[in-house]
Design a protein around this motif. Structure first.
Motif, PDB file in Angstrom:
ATOM      1  N   ARG A 147      20.449  -9.115  53.562  1.00 41.04           N
ATOM      2  CA  ARG A 147      21.335  -9.766  54.541  1.00 41.04           C
ATOM      3  C   ARG A 147      22.773  -9.658  54.061  1.00 41.04           C
ATOM      4  O   ARG A 147      23.050  -9.689  52.869  1.00 41.04           O
ATOM      5  N   ARG A 148      23.692  -9.556  54.994  1.00 45.01           N
ATOM      6  CA  ARG A 148      25.108  -9.554  54.613  1.00 45.01           C
ATOM      7  C   ARG A 148      25.632 -10.958  54.767  1.00 45.01           C
ATOM      8  O   ARG A 148      25.203 -11.691  55.639  1.00 45.01           O
ATOM      9  N   PHE A 149      26.540 -11.302  53.894  1.00 42.99           N
ATOM     10  CA  PHE A 149      27.141 -12.619  54.119  1.00 42.99           C
ATOM     11  C   PHE A 149      28.551 -12.453  54.660  1.00 42.99           C
ATOM     12  O   PHE A 149      29.198 -11.423  54.490  1.00 42.99           O
ATOM     13  N   GLU A 150      28.985 -13.486  55.311  1.00 46.15           N
ATOM     14  CA  GLU A 150      30.203 -13.374  56.095  1.00 46.15           C
ATOM     15  C   GLU A 150      31.419 -13.705  55.235  1.00 46.15           C
ATOM     16  O   GLU A 150      31.568 -14.849  54.781  1.00 46.15           O
ATOM     17  N   SER A 151      32.270 -12.726  54.964  1.00 42.33           N
ATOM     18  CA  SER A 151      33.498 -13.010  54.236  1.00 42.33           C
ATOM     19  C   SER A 151      34.527 -11.958  54.605  1.00 42.33           C
ATOM     20  O   SER A 151      34.481 -10.819  54.143  1.00 42.33           O
ATOM     21  N   THR A 152      35.419 -12.326  55.443  1.00 39.87           N
ATOM     22  CA  THR A 152      36.424 -11.360  55.896  1.00 39.87           C
ATOM     23  C   THR A 152      37.275 -10.840  54.742  1.00 39.87           C
ATOM     24  O   THR A 152      37.500  -9.628  54.663  1.00 39.87           O
ATOM     25  N   PRO A 153      37.788 -11.702  53.830  1.00 37.29           N
ATOM     26  CA  PRO A 153      38.630 -11.171  52.757  1.00 37.29           C
ATOM     27  C   PRO A 153      37.941 -10.093  51.947  1.00 37.29           C
ATOM     28  O   PRO A 153      38.527  -9.025  51.691  1.00 37.29           O
ATOM     29  N   VAL A 154      36.689 -10.323  51.579  1.00 36.65           N
ATOM     30  CA  VAL A 154      35.988  -9.340  50.754  1.00 36.65           C
ATOM     31  C   VAL A 154      35.776  -8.052  51.546  1.00 36.65           C
ATOM     32  O   VAL A 154      35.964  -6.950  51.035  1.00 36.65           O
ATOM     33  N   HIS A 155      35.408  -8.184  52.813  1.00 32.09           N
ATOM     34  CA  HIS A 155      35.161  -7.025  53.649  1.00 32.09           C
ATOM     35  C   HIS A 155      36.421  -6.171  53.766  1.00 32.09           C
ATOM     36  O   HIS A 155      36.397  -4.961  53.557  1.00 32.09           O
ATOM     37  N   ILE A 156      37.518  -6.818  54.096  1.00 32.07           N
ATOM     38  CA  ILE A 156      38.771  -6.080  54.289  1.00 32.07           C
ATOM     39  C   ILE A 156      39.199  -5.432  52.980  1.00 32.07           C
ATOM     40  O   ILE A 156      39.653  -4.272  52.960  1.00 32.07           O
ATOM     41  N   SER A 157      39.051  -6.169  51.871  1.00 33.86           N
ATOM     42  CA  SER A 157      39.416  -5.583  50.577  1.00 33.86           C
ATOM     43  C   SER A 157      38.567  -4.348  50.320  1.00 33.86           C
ATOM     44  O   SER A 157      39.081  -3.327  49.825  1.00 33.86           O
ATOM     45  N   GLY A 158      37.293  -4.410  50.665  1.00 37.95           N
ATOM     46  CA  GLY A 158      36.415  -3.251  50.477  1.00 37.95           C
ATOM     47  C   GLY A 158      36.899  -2.060  51.275  1.00 37.95           C
ATOM     48  O   GLY A 158      36.990  -0.941  50.755  1.00 37.95           O
ATOM     49  N   VAL A 159      37.248  -2.293  52.537  1.00 37.49           N
ATOM     50  CA  VAL A 159      37.743  -1.195  53.377  1.00 37.49           C
ATOM     51  C   VAL A 159      38.988  -0.584  52.762  1.00 37.49           C
ATOM     52  O   VAL A 159      39.127   0.646  52.646  1.00 37.49           O
ATOM     53  N   ALA A 160      39.907  -1.462  52.310  1.00 31.22           N
ATOM     54  CA  ALA A 160      41.152  -0.959  51.725  1.00 31.22           C
ATOM     55  C   ALA A 160      40.858  -0.145  50.480  1.00 31.22           C
ATOM     56  O   ALA A 160      41.466   0.916  50.250  1.00 31.22           O
ATOM     57  N   LEU A 161      39.893  -0.605  49.682  1.00 33.95           N
ATOM     58  CA  LEU A 161      39.565   0.124  48.453  1.00 33.95           C
ATOM     59  C   LEU A 161      39.011   1.505  48.772  1.00 33.95           C
ATOM     60  O   LEU A 161      39.329   2.485  48.077  1.00 33.95           O
ATOM     61  N   VAL A 162      38.200   1.591  49.811  1.00 37.58           N
ATOM     62  CA  VAL A 162      37.659   2.902  50.179  1.00 37.58           C
ATOM     63  C   VAL A 162      38.792   3.853  50.561  1.00 37.58           C
ATOM     64  O   VAL A 162      38.826   5.006  50.148  1.00 37.58           O
ATOM     65  N   PHE A 163      39.748   3.338  51.319  1.00 40.22           N
ATOM     66  CA  PHE A 163      40.907   4.159  51.677  1.00 40.22           C
ATOM     67  C   PHE A 163      41.612   4.655  50.426  1.00 40.22           C
ATOM     68  O   PHE A 163      41.962   5.829  50.298  1.00 40.22           O
ATOM     69  N   VAL A 164      41.852   3.729  49.475  1.00 40.15           N
ATOM     70  CA  VAL A 164      42.564   4.107  48.258  1.00 40.15           C
ATOM     71  C   VAL A 164      41.761   5.146  47.481  1.00 40.15           C
ATOM     72  O   VAL A 164      42.333   6.075  46.899  1.00 40.15           O
ATOM     73  N   ALA A 165      40.428   4.993  47.503  1.00 41.99           N
ATOM     74  CA  ALA A 165      39.593   5.969  46.799  1.00 41.99           C
ATOM     75  C   ALA A 165      39.782   7.364  47.395  1.00 41.99           C
ATOM     76  O   ALA A 165      39.862   8.358  46.673  1.00 41.99           O
ATOM     77  N   ILE A 166      39.894   7.414  48.724  1.00 45.28           N
ATOM     78  CA  ILE A 166      40.149   8.710  49.362  1.00 45.28           C
ATOM     79  C   ILE A 166      41.472   9.287  48.863  1.00 45.28           C
ATOM     80  O   ILE A 166      41.584  10.472  48.520  1.00 45.28           O
ATOM     81  N   GLY A 167      42.479   8.405  48.779  1.00 47.97           N
ATOM     82  CA  GLY A 167      43.783   8.856  48.272  1.00 47.97           C
ATOM     83  C   GLY A 167      43.672   9.383  46.865  1.00 47.97           C
ATOM     84  O   GLY A 167      44.272  10.414  46.511  1.00 47.97           O
ATOM     85  N   MET A 168      42.900   8.695  46.035  1.00 44.28           N
ATOM     86  CA  MET A 168      42.731   9.157  44.651  1.00 44.28           C
ATOM     87  C   MET A 168      42.055  10.519  44.614  1.00 44.28           C
ATOM     88  O   MET A 168      42.436  11.393  43.815  1.00 44.28           O
ATOM     89  N   ALA A 169      41.065  10.695  45.500  1.00 47.71           N
ATOM     90  CA  ALA A 169      40.364  11.974  45.523  1.00 47.71           C
ATOM     91  C   ALA A 169      41.315  13.093  45.916  1.00 47.71           C
ATOM     92  O   ALA A 169      41.309  14.184  45.308  1.00 47.71           O
ATOM     93  N   ILE A 170      42.164  12.839  46.923  1.00 51.06           N
ATOM     94  CA  ILE A 170      43.139  13.862  47.323  1.00 51.06           C
ATOM     95  C   ILE A 170      44.060  14.190  46.157  1.00 51.06           C
ATOM     96  O   ILE A 170      44.345  15.356  45.858  1.00 51.06           O
ATOM     97  N   SER A 171      44.509  13.127  45.457  1.00 50.13           N
ATOM     98  CA  SER A 171      45.391  13.362  44.319  1.00 50.13           C
ATOM     99  C   SER A 171      44.691  14.163  43.248  1.00 50.13           C
ATOM    100  O   SER A 171      45.328  15.004  42.582  1.00 50.13           O
ATOM    101  N   ALA A 172      43.394  13.905  43.049  1.00 52.81           N
ATOM    102  CA  ALA A 172      42.646  14.678  42.070  1.00 52.81           C
ATOM    103  C   ALA A 172      42.665  16.143  42.469  1.00 52.81           C
ATOM    104  O   ALA A 172      42.823  17.038  41.624  1.00 52.81           O
ATOM    105  N   GLY A 173      42.531  16.405  43.781  1.00 46.80           N
ATOM    106  CA  GLY A 173      42.610  17.783  44.264  1.00 46.80           C
ATOM    107  C   GLY A 173      43.956  18.389  43.940  1.00 46.80           C
ATOM    108  O   GLY A 173      44.058  19.522  43.451  1.00 46.80           O
TER     109      GLY A 173
END
Lengths: 546, 552
Positions: A10-36
């Motif tokens: 089950r997922r639990f409801e927490s907007t701050p954690v969810h949004i932070s997760g989304v932002a982190l995924v975006f940043v990870a994409i940026g890191m991957a591009i930079s690695a390229g």
């Protein structure tokens, strides 16, 4: 289900954690591009970037996957989400610096400073020798600002105005996109349009810089930080490294455009109508930059040759008027720049760019409100019963909106002063400490004193840099979200204990008077003989007793 | 506001009856004398202030003859007496002569009261400036210097180009008495003018300052007399304290005048620190702190024999807390052995700045940078409302604090309806907007002012702190101005030397607008600019409309 709402599957409801997760995924994409980029460049840092990308992506996706965003969208929750997301990406952003050894593990606080400065689009750097750093890392460093700006543009145009932060509801109706009633779909639609615009500007600036003679890497990196009004450069000497009028012109135009409201840009490009009020802010914004340039020209006229003077004045008026913080020559050098000219720059630190942009500071709109408010008080001192609506362009500013804007400005100034005192108490001299605090909360980057545009944030004492980090986060998120980021958690606690309605102390106090709470900010005509204070109790008692 | 005919006072105290009689005689005489064809309150106020400077100048001249040698560096009496008498007499003759041609207007609008206030202080500044020029303590051509010196005298700011030891006896006493009289005039304004205007929210103190000031006595004249008496009593007490602590008698009188009025001029080059006496510094600390306390609060506490009033006052509590915390911070941050002298010097610096007096025991630049920053913030805050101190006032800070708190709560509860309160009374929204207006005007003023000051010779820190310092009527600022390496921080030995005529004029204007509140200064400016603004707006000079009926 246990008391944390967790059960397997089950997922639990927490907007701050969810949004932070989304932002982190975006940043990870940026890191991957930079690695390229690092791989293509061959200068090293690819492994560090890839490792950070992997860690960030796994943490981010697990945070995102294990939670759902709440259906509610009240302001404490939104504040908490925004502030925690910024904090999360800032912490994740330290990894490439640490893993690649650009900043040693013993200086992990410096890595955090660099990362916060990046994601808040400030541009104060801890790296003393930027030219020696691997290009992949530098690309990531510029990209942090670009990502910061991307989040910020949605925040500034859409989220914060919808939450009525600091009088920003004035621009709430101008956000591009549907003016739907529901919060979330509107923001999603707006964000798509804004990011299109943002990406388009980045592309345009990059092409222009390329045409002006920059290398591809420099052009893209500088385009990132110009559009985000961040100010990270890939060279220690900042823009002065290129020593080219063409580059300066492109950067000046880019900074001025990106320090202006993105709503206006959208409406201009799509030829839809917007309110005239925003044009009045645009006029003030451009007027301030031109005025500052002229003031700098006059005040520095004895020290610099005419050509240099014009170049410097125009560049710094644009760079600090949009709170970007690119440097040309070091304006803190006494033999070039007069102290009075530096004070003009300090004023620009405070004011910043337009609302609805990535620029920091108190924003031109609030300066307008402040100026009108002050002038109105002067008029009201002469004509006590005058009822004077506050006009901005063709709209009237409601009293509570003005009160919010004033509250913001006062809070901002109070924080800047407090930060300045703390900075000096922690060992900086007066000039560096105070201007550093003002620069950090305005997310400018360079400061006066020892911390000029060509020196680094190492000029600040190490113990005082955490103050700057906090101030950057405060200034970047328009003060209120950072201040109130813990409220959602506290309120959640009170809610579960006391039922749906949280305890509201303010209400209880006013309703004890035995009549419905009346709230009419501002325009109360004063009753005769009661100037200023109306005591509900018998006045004789308060005269005797208080 | 029409001056009331002072009817026979019922109070028994002979002193107060005398004051009332003198005021009544002067008032009546003035009305009989000023019956000319030209009806203008502003001119009358201007001329009356100029004429009234004659008795002050004469008294200073007499003092110079009698005791000048105890004060003057040259050790001679009567060096300034003759120029002072001539200047005072000629001003008085011209003013009284012109006064014959003028008369009061029947009704005075609010903005005229404000303008009269500003114009009156400018007249006082002019009189003191003429004294400076006549006695030759500043060059006859240095008009800007004389203006700045006079503004510092009238507003009670310790910022000057003159070393205390260069002055003759007459000027030393005129400058000290000028600061004291400036304070006395402020009480008059506080009781008689400001309650009508509510400028800058000075009446927003939760029922301790002006609101109760109006209730100290059935009549305003009585209230004024009582507060002036209290002010005089504090001065006398401080003078006795200085004398007991070992200061020479004439010096202690002069220093008491500048301590109780939170002015800060000293006859010594090194300000109070020059005496090198712990006892004197302790007396100064208490004197200055008393100068920063609300006079009506003090009066009520003494009159009703109820010291609990102090503790019950929110503002007083915050004032004391600020002093204690700031002194602790300054003492801790500044390196040195933590002895009694270190603590005393820290306390002295904090009290001197919070009460906006500007005395110095040690140069401010000897303190740590953090302490200097803290002192700059304290300069901005200043003393309690309705006290002799300048600055933004503690009570307004309290109000703004609760305003910001409400805005934070409103960010969470967008429909929150809450009234702001201070103690038991509610603060109206009008008051809040006045206070914020005042603060924002001050903030909008400080930036260009510091640019001007920097352009006229100060460095960045010096310009900013000096702008803050003069606007709050303190005087000292944090900047090294001597190229010889001696750090001259205090206005009494420095700052005005460092800036040119433009900076001196700006400093003088800043002091005046700080004393009168920035809003009042802005209103006066807008009245003065009225013809120009009308010309711009309508393309021609417009005649002033007949006066509106008064709001009283």
């Amino acid at each position: 289900m246990n008391r944390f709402g967790l059960r397997s599957g089950r997922r639990f409801e927490s907007t701050p954690v969810h949004i932070s997760g989304v932002a982190l995924v975006f940043v990870a994409i940026g890191m991957a591009i930079s690695a390229g980029v690092a791989l293509v460049d061959g200068g090293g840092g690819a492994l560090a970037l890839a490792a950070s990308a992997a860690i960030t992506a796994s943490v981010g996706s697990s945070m995102k996957g294990s939670t759902t965003a709440s259906g509610r969208a009240d302001s404490p929750l939104a504040f908490a989400s925004v502030a925690w997301a910024w904090l999360a990406v800032s912490i994740a952003g330290t990894m490439p610096y640490l893993f690649s050894g650009v900043i040693g593990w013993s200086n992990a606080d410096d890595a955090l400073f660099e990362s916060i400065s990046g994601f808040t689009c400030t541009g104060a750097t801890i790296l003393a020798d930027i030219d020696g750093v691997a290009h992949g890392i530098l690309f990531f460093r510029s990209m942090t600002q670009w990502f910061g700006g991307m989040g910020l543009i949605v925040l500034a145009v859409s989220v914060l105005p919808a939450l009525k932060v600091g009088g920003l509801e004035l621009i709430a109706n101008e956000a591009p996109g549907p003016t739907a009633d529901r919060f979330t779909p509107r923001i999603a639609a707006t964000a798509r349009r804004l990011w299109m615009l943002y990406g388009g500007f980045t592309l345009a600036v990059a092409i222009a810089l390329l045409a002006a003679g920059m290398s591809l890497f420099d052009a893209v990196a500088h385009a990132f930080t110009t559009v985000a009004t961040g100010g990270y450069s890939t060279h220690s000497a900042s823009i002065a490294y290129f020593d080219s009028v063409a580059v300066e012109l492109v950067v000046i135009v880019g900074m001025i455009i990106c320090g202006a409201s993105f709503s206006i840009h959208w409406h201009l490009i799509t030829r839809t109508k917007t309110q005239r009020r925003s044009y009045s802010e645009l006029r003030w914004y451009l007027g301030l930059i031109v005025g500052a340039a002229v003031a700098l020209l006059v005040l520095n006229s004895g020290r610099l040759s005419l050509g240099t003077n014009i170049r410097e004045a125009a560049f710094y008026a644009a760079s600090l008027g949009s709170n970007t913080g690119y440097g040309l020559t070091d304006f803190t050098h006494e033999q070039f720049w007069t102290p009075s000219a530096q004070l003009v720059l300090l004023a620009l630190f405070v004011i910043g760019g337009m609302t609805g942009s990535t620029a920091g500071g108190i924003k031109v709109l609030r300066l307008q409100i402040v100026a009108r408010y002050a002038i109105r008080e002067v008029i009201r001192a002469r004509h006590r019963r005058a009822v004077l609506p506050m006009r901005l362009g063709d709209t009237t500013v409601a009293e509570d909106v003005a009160a919010r804007a004033l509250g913001f400005v006062l809070l901002y100034l109070g924080l800047a002063l407090t930060g300045g005192v703390l900075m000096t108490a922690l060992g900086n001299d007066l000039e560096t400490g105070f201007s550093g605090a003002v620069s950090a909360i305005g997310t400018v980057g360079p400061a006066l004193g020892d911390a000029g545009p060509t020196s680094s944030a190492l000029a600040f004492e190490r113990g005082s840099r955490p103050v700057l980090m906090v101030l950057m986060l405060f200034g970047r998120l328009e003060v209120f979200p950072t201040m109130l980021m813990f409220v959602a958690a506290i309120r959640a606690g009170t809610r579960s204990r006391y039922g749906r309605q949280p305890a509201r102390r303010g209400f209880r106090r006013t309703t004890r008077l035995g009549r419905p709470p009346i709230h009419a900010p501002g325009q109360e005509t004063e009753r005769k003989g009661v100037s200023g204070i109306s005591s509900p109790k018998s006045s004789t008692r308060s005269a005797r007793g208080s | 506001m029409t001056p009331r005919p002072a009817r026979r006072a019922r109070e028994r105290e002979r002193l107060r009856r005398l004051v009332v009689r003198v005021a009544r005689a002067a008032d009546g005489g003035l009305h009989r004398w000023a019956q000319g064809p030209y009806e203008s309150t502003l001119t009358v106020v201007l001329l009356v202030v100029l004429a009234a400077s004659f008795p002050v100048f004469a008294a200073c001249a007499v003092f110079d003859w009698l005791f000048g040698k105890h004060v003057a560096a040259s050790g001679q009496s009567g060096t300034d007496a003759v120029p002072l008498l001539i200047a005072g007499a000629s001003m008085a003759i011209v003013a009284v002569g012109l006064l014959r041609l003028c008369r009061f207007e029947r009704r005075i609008t609010e903005r005229q009261t404000l303008t009269a206030l500003v114009l009156g202080s400018f007249a006082a500044v002019a009189a003191v400036a003429i004294a400076h020029l006549a006695t030759g303590v500043v060059e006859p051509t240095a008009v800007a210097t004389a203006f700045a010196e006079a503004a510092a005298t009238v507003t009670g700011t310790n910022s000057t180009t003159l070393h205390g030891t260069e002055l003759g006896g007459g000027m030393a006493v005129l400058r000290a008495a000028g600061q004291w009289l400036g304070g006395a005039a402020f009480i008059v304004v506080l009781v008689r003018v400001l309650p009508h205007l509510g400028v800058g929210g000075l009446d927003s103190d939760g029922g301790v300052a002006t609101r109760s000031a109006r209730r100290l006595a059935p009549r305003r004249a009585g209230t004024m007399g009582r507060l002036l008496l209290l002010y005089g009593a504090i001065t006398v007490l401080v003078a006795i304290g200085y004398a007991v602590a070992g200061m020479p008698l004439a010096q202690s009188g002069l220093h008491a005048l500048t301590t109780a009025s939170t002015g800060g001029f000293s006859t010594q080059a090194g300000s109070l620190g020059a005496f090198g006496s712990a006892a004197i510094e302790w007396v100064a600390i208490f004197g200055m702190a008393a100068g920063g306390v609300s006079l009506p609060l003090m009066f009520l506490a003494i009159r009703r024999r109820d010291p609990g009033r102090f503790i019950r006052s929110y503002e007083f509590r915050l004032y004391v807390t600020l002093i204690v915390l700031a002194s602790a911070a300054v003492a801790l941050w500044t390196p040195g052995d933590f002895g009694s002298e270190h603590v005393r010097r820290s306390l002295f610096a904090v009290v001197s700045v919070v009460s906006t007096t500007g005395f110095e025991a040690t140069p401010l630049l000897d303190l740590s940078t953090g302490s200097q920053a803290l002192l700059m913030v304290l300069m901005l805050i200043g003393g309690m409302g309705a006290s002799m101190a300048g600055g933004f006032k503690v009570v307004r800070l309290l109000t703004l604090g609760s305003f910001i708190g409400r805005e934070l709560r409103r960010a969470i509860y967008p429909t929150l309806a809450q009234r702001l309160r201070l103690g038991r009374s509610t603060i109206s929204e009008t008051t809040i907007s006045r206070i914020t207006g005042e603060l924002l005007l001050a903030a909008l003023l400080i930036i260009p002012a510091s640019v001007v000051l920097a352009a006229s010779g100060l460095d960045i820190v010096g310009a900013l702190t000096y702008a803050v310092s003069t606007l709050s009527n303190v005087g000292p600022a944090m900047a090294a101005v001597d190229s010889t390496g001696h750090l001259a921080v205090v206005g009494s030995t420095g700052h005005l030397d460092a800036v040119d005529w433009l900076g001196r004029t700006a400093a003088g204007l800043l002091m005046l607008s700080g004393r009168m509140s920035v809003t009042a200064a802005a209103v006066a400016l807008s009245v003065a600019m009225y013809p120009a603004a009308a010309a711009i707006r309508h393309g021609q000079w417009r005649r002033r409309k007949p006066a509106e009926p008064s709001a009283r």
